[in-house]
Write a protein that holds these residues in place. Sequence first.
Motif, PDB file in Angstrom:
ATOM      1  N   CYS A  93     -32.889 -34.825   9.463  1.00  0.00           N
ATOM      2  CA  CYS A  93     -33.987 -33.277   8.460  1.00  0.00           C
ATOM      3  C   CYS A  93     -33.111 -32.742   8.524  1.00  0.00           C
ATOM      4  CB  CYS A  93     -34.833 -32.409   9.836  1.00  0.00           C
ATOM      5  SG  CYS A  93     -35.548 -33.809  10.413  1.00  0.00           S
ATOM      6  N   THR A  94     -31.935 -33.304   6.931  1.00  0.00           N
ATOM      7  CA  THR A  94     -31.854 -32.524   6.357  1.00  0.00           C
ATOM      8  C   THR A  94     -32.597 -31.510   4.954  1.00  0.00           C
ATOM      9  OG1 THR A  94     -31.919 -34.327   3.928  1.00  0.00           O
ATOM     10  CG2 THR A  94     -30.119 -34.462   6.088  1.00  0.00           C
ATOM     11  N   LEU A  96     -39.324 -40.629   6.882  1.00  0.00           N
ATOM     12  CA  LEU A  96     -37.975 -40.973   7.954  1.00  0.00           C
ATOM     13  C   LEU A  96     -37.599 -41.227   9.065  1.00  0.00           C
ATOM     14  CD1 LEU A  96     -35.193 -38.880   7.530  1.00  0.00           C
ATOM     15  CD2 LEU A  96     -36.607 -37.034   8.640  1.00  0.00           C
ATOM     16  N   ILE A  97     -38.432 -41.012   9.577  1.00  0.00           N
ATOM     17  CA  ILE A  97     -39.381 -41.788  11.387  1.00  0.00           C
ATOM     18  C   ILE A  97     -38.891 -43.858  10.972  1.00  0.00           C
ATOM     19  CG2 ILE A  97     -40.747 -42.753  12.913  1.00  0.00           C
ATOM     20  CD1 ILE A  97     -41.681 -40.130  12.600  1.00  0.00           C
ATOM     21  N   ASN A  98     -38.696 -43.971  10.104  1.00  0.00           N
ATOM     22  CA  ASN A  98     -39.130 -45.369   9.374  1.00  0.00           C
ATOM     23  C   ASN A  98     -37.044 -45.276   9.481  1.00  0.00           C
ATOM     24  OD1 ASN A  98     -40.011 -48.150   9.069  1.00  0.00           O
ATOM     25  ND2 ASN A  98     -38.987 -48.129   7.055  1.00  0.00           N
ATOM     26  N   ASP A  99     -37.138 -44.595   9.164  1.00  0.00           N
ATOM     27  CA  ASP A  99     -35.384 -44.466   9.015  1.00  0.00           C
ATOM     28  C   ASP A  99     -34.886 -44.445  10.209  1.00  0.00           C
ATOM     29  OD1 ASP A  99     -35.792 -45.522   5.659  1.00  0.00           O
ATOM     30  OD2 ASP A  99     -35.488 -43.679   5.900  1.00  0.00           O
ATOM     31  N   TYR A 100     -35.307 -43.671  11.008  1.00  0.00           N
ATOM     32  CA  TYR A 100     -34.940 -43.283  11.933  1.00  0.00           C
ATOM     33  C   TYR A 100     -35.175 -42.956  13.531  1.00  0.00           C
ATOM     34  CZ  TYR A 100     -31.033 -41.545   8.725  1.00  0.00           C
ATOM     35  OH  TYR A 100     -29.982 -41.291   8.021  1.00  0.00           O
ATOM     36  N   PRO A 101     -35.983 -43.917  13.749  1.00  0.00           N
ATOM     37  CA  PRO A 101     -37.037 -44.346  15.121  1.00  0.00           C
ATOM     38  C   PRO A 101     -36.347 -43.727  16.377  1.00  0.00           C
ATOM     39  CG  PRO A 101     -36.094 -46.618  14.150  1.00  0.00           C
ATOM     40  CD  PRO A 101     -35.549 -45.887  13.576  1.00  0.00           C
ATOM     41  N   TYR A 138     -35.315 -41.482  16.433  1.00  0.00           N
ATOM     42  CA  TYR A 138     -35.401 -40.153  16.854  1.00  0.00           C
ATOM     43  C   TYR A 138     -36.724 -38.700  16.546  1.00  0.00           C
ATOM     44  CZ  TYR A 138     -30.141 -40.391  16.823  1.00  0.00           C
ATOM     45  OH  TYR A 138     -29.087 -40.196  16.867  1.00  0.00           O
ATOM     46  N   GLU A 139     -37.680 -39.691  16.476  1.00  0.00           N
ATOM     47  CA  GLU A 139     -39.270 -39.601  15.835  1.00  0.00           C
ATOM     48  C   GLU A 139     -39.503 -38.401  16.664  1.00  0.00           C
ATOM     49  OE1 GLU A 139     -43.577 -41.145  15.858  1.00  0.00           O
ATOM     50  OE2 GLU A 139     -42.099 -42.732  16.927  1.00  0.00           O
ATOM     51  N   SER A 140     -39.202 -38.509  18.139  1.00  0.00           N
ATOM     52  CA  SER A 140     -40.082 -36.765  18.082  1.00  0.00           C
ATOM     53  C   SER A 140     -39.275 -35.794  17.979  1.00  0.00           C
ATOM     54  CB  SER A 140     -39.479 -36.571  19.925  1.00  0.00           C
ATOM     55  OG  SER A 140     -38.432 -36.889  20.396  1.00  0.00           O
ATOM     56  N   LEU A 158     -41.023 -32.830  15.381  1.00  0.00           N
ATOM     57  CA  LEU A 158     -41.394 -31.419  15.345  1.00  0.00           C
ATOM     58  C   LEU A 158     -41.472 -30.376  14.725  1.00  0.00           C
ATOM     59  CD1 LEU A 158     -38.999 -31.228  18.740  1.00  0.00           C
ATOM     60  CD2 LEU A 158     -42.204 -31.313  18.486  1.00  0.00           C
ATOM     61  N   TYR A 159     -40.333 -30.749  12.907  1.00  0.00           N
ATOM     62  CA  TYR A 159     -39.688 -30.264  12.224  1.00  0.00           C
ATOM     63  C   TYR A 159     -41.713 -29.392  11.556  1.00  0.00           C
ATOM     64  CZ  TYR A 159     -37.210 -29.212   7.867  1.00  0.00           C
ATOM     65  OH  TYR A 159     -36.378 -28.773   6.965  1.00  0.00           O
ATOM     66  N   TYR A 160     -42.645 -30.240  11.608  1.00  0.00           N
ATOM     67  CA  TYR A 160     -43.158 -29.800  10.837  1.00  0.00           C
ATOM     68  C   TYR A 160     -44.540 -29.438  11.651  1.00  0.00           C
ATOM     69  CZ  TYR A 160     -41.061 -30.233   5.941  1.00  0.00           C
ATOM     70  OH  TYR A 160     -40.632 -30.231   4.646  1.00  0.00           O
ATOM     71  N   ASP A 161     -44.941 -30.365  12.768  1.00  0.00           N
ATOM     72  CA  ASP A 161     -45.680 -30.012  14.128  1.00  0.00           C
ATOM     73  C   ASP A 161     -44.908 -28.109  14.003  1.00  0.00           C
ATOM     74  OD1 ASP A 161     -46.727 -32.710  13.972  1.00  0.00           O
ATOM     75  OD2 ASP A 161     -45.350 -33.390  15.626  1.00  0.00           O
ATOM     76  N   GLN A 162     -43.963 -28.248  14.359  1.00  0.00           N
ATOM     77  CA  GLN A 162     -43.642 -26.361  15.293  1.00  0.00           C
ATOM     78  C   GLN A 162     -42.982 -25.370  13.904  1.00  0.00           C
ATOM     79  OE1 GLN A 162     -41.880 -26.469  18.783  1.00  0.00           O
ATOM     80  NE2 GLN A 162     -42.554 -27.843  19.634  1.00  0.00           N
TER      81      GLN A 162
END
Length: 205
Positions: A43-44, A64-69, A71-73, A77-81
């Motif tokens: 998450c740069t 990003l999740i597609n590139d790094y599945p 680390y999905e959780s 969190l980056y935008y959920d929290q």
Amino acid sequence: MKVIDTVIFDLGGVLIDWNPKYLYREVFNGDEEKMDWFLNTICTYEWNMEHDAGRPIKEGTELLINDYPEYESWIRLYYDQWPKMLGGPISDTVKILKRLKQMETYNLFALTNWSNETFPIAKERYGFLNDFEGIVVSGDEKTRKPYPEIYGIILDRYKISPDKAVFIDDNHDNIVTADKLGIKGIHFKNADQLQEELLALNVKL
């Protein structure tokens, strides 16, 4: 010396303390090395800036999740929290803004790189944002600092003369563009330094 009649503030890093580390320090239980690796690799800053420039958060998150599945959780969190990244007002700089507002001598605006999906959270939380006559949010404009287009938007929209304006930002690249466009830039480091530079420009506080 030109008479300054307009002061334009950046928000994050100047008036509002925002830092993803406030969230991820908690996520990684204080493991600074792990946190720094995640924010520098997954998450740069550059990834986040795409949302500041108008990319929908859901789209950027899924990419990003597609590139790094694996680390999905953590990515979600980056935008959920995201509100946990807000550290609060930078009080000494807010005091400068308030003094300028009380003088009723200067036109006060903000020019911020910020996702239009998260900016309403800050707008609701920080009443001093109502002190501005206008705020240009990069996510609304689909462009961002340091690209000249967004400076043109604020100058045109509010009929600002660049040679009568001062622009305050903590990112040096953003100051370079302002200077190229004829706007006097102040590279913000702290409130004392800002006050000294404003006074040197004959901006009364």
